[in-house]
Design a protein around this motif. Structure first.
Motif, PDB file in Angstrom:
ATOM      1  N   PHE A 260      33.639  56.840  30.882  1.00  0.00           N
ATOM      2  CA  PHE A 260      34.428  57.539  29.542  1.00  0.00           C
ATOM      3  C   PHE A 260      33.512  57.256  28.498  1.00  0.00           C
TER       4      PHE A 260
ATOM      5  N   LYS B 240      37.077  63.091  29.051  1.00  0.00           N
ATOM      6  CA  LYS B 240      37.897  62.739  30.318  1.00  0.00           C
ATOM      7  C   LYS B 240      37.379  63.205  31.465  1.00  0.00           C
TER       8      LYS B 240
ATOM      9  N   ALA C 252      34.428  62.014  33.028  1.00  0.00           N
ATOM     10  CA  ALA C 252      34.701  60.546  33.528  1.00  0.00           C
ATOM     11  C   ALA C 252      35.500  60.360  34.688  1.00  0.00           C
TER      12      ALA C 252
END
Lengths: 177, 197
Positions: free
Chosen positions: A23, A29, A32
């Motif tokens: 992240f 996001k 990640a």
């Protein structure tokens, strides 16, 4: 059966570390999520190939390598003119509301700046900084994960802290003027 | 005389590569102390220095604030849907590997398994080739069957005519002339001899 139990425990132990590292390294996001999934699938495929003590280093090394791959791909995409959807503003998870809205707002602003500053760090410095400061790993572990001598880890961490401070000063300066 | 750490502004702007090792060491200690990662002796030393040197104090304070902000960053937790997706992918991988493992056990597993499997395959192929009974199914139309019957009937008729002609030739020509006459002549001669003619 044993593999499944071991795997569940390993996922429980490492999922947040993997996610947090990717992240901060990738700054959004979606990437990640992808990196975490990929690492956890690879972990399942390689269960039994390493002992429990080596697992953390293996997991973080794999995460780091995958993050670098993503960053390289992103650079190539940017060179080709693809506009990537950065979600730097979303980096901070929501916290519970405070009874002091002003203090809370100031904290939020500082954290936002901090996240932007971390995101702006060069990859090599960012990886050491995130592993040490965010993930709480020791010099020795970081040295193993990044295949660097311990002294280099210390120097990188020092440079990262300084660079972060410079970035924060720059952000404050930009905001003031 | 006590030597105070002298921090210049340039230390925080220029590349660390350009610093002397002494300056690097001092600065590193201040920053480490601010972040709480310096050892106890260095921490005490920096705290004392910051009391007497305003520059050190300012830098120490600045880094300490940042360090506190970094430490207070909320932990980023992995969302549950990521783990669900991982479990789904693993289930798919499991089913794929289960399919592969049967063939792997047979052909790339232990030598005994491999040789048995190969032997069974060879026996199966040979048995199939030997015992198979080829059933050729042919279907004819009604018209084709009728034509075939007509042709057969015609053939039998032709053969019947040939036999009939042959019989009449034998009865009318071969037997009276070629067989009957010589036999009659022979009998007559024999009679003459016996009667003394």
């Amino acid at each position: 059966m044993l593999k499944d139990i071991g795997y569940s425990l390993a996922v429980k132990q490492h999922k947040n570390r993997i996610y947090s590292y990717s992240f901060f390294m990738l700054g959004n996001k979606m990437d990640a999520d992808d990196v975490t999934q990929e690492v956890l699938i690879r972990l399942w495929q390689n269960m039994g190939n390493f002992n429990l003590t080596a697992m953390r280093a293996w997991v973080m090394k794999t995460t780091h390598n995958l993050c670098l791959d993503y960053l390289r791909r992103r650079k190539t995409a940017q060179q080709r003119g693809v506009d990537l959807d950065e979600e730097t503003a979303d980096l901070i998870p929501a916290e519970d509301g405070s009874i002091y809205p002003d203090i809370e707002l100031q904290r939020k602003l500082l954290k936002e700046k901090l996240n932007i500053a971390i995101n702006n760090l060069p990859e090599s410095l960012k990886s050491v900084f995130v592993l040490y400061e965010i993930n709480g790993l020791r010099y020795k572990d970081i040295s193993e994960i990044l295949s660097l001598p311990i002294n280099s880890v210390k120097v990188y961490l020092f440079r990262a802290r300084k660079k972060l401070q410079d970035e924060l000063r720059q952000l404050v300066y930009e905001k003031a003027y | 005389m006590k030597k105070h750490i002298n921090i210049n502004e340039k230390y925080f702007r220029n590349d660390p590569e350009h610093f002397s090792s002494e300056n690097f060491d001092r600065e590193e200690k201040i920053i480490s102390a601010a972040y709480g990662s310096a050892d106890l002796f260095d921490k005490i030393k920096i705290c004392i220095d910051s009391l007497f040197n305003s520059e050190v104090r300012a830098v120490y304070k600045e880094y300490k604030e940042t360090a506190a902000a970094v430490k207070s960053l909320p932990k980023v937790e992995c969302p549950d849907e990521v783990i669900l997706k991982v479990h789904k992918s693993i289930e798919q991988l499991k089913s794929i590997t289960a399919k592969h493992s049967i063939t792997e056990r047979l052909f790339s597993g232990k030598p005994a398994f491999a040789s048995l499997a190969a032997l069974a395959a060879v026996i199966g192929i040979i048995g199939f080739l030997i015992f198979r009974s080829p059933v050729i199914e042919q279907t004819y139309s009604q018209q084709e069957i009728e034509t075939a019957e007509k042709q057969l009937r015609y053939s039998f008729e032709r053969i019947g005519l040939v036999f009939k002609k042959t019989r009449s030739v034998i009865e009318e020509e071969v037997l009276p002339k070629q067989v009957g006459q010589p036999i009659l002549k022979s009998i007559n001669k024999l009679n003459d001899l016996l009667l003394g003619g």
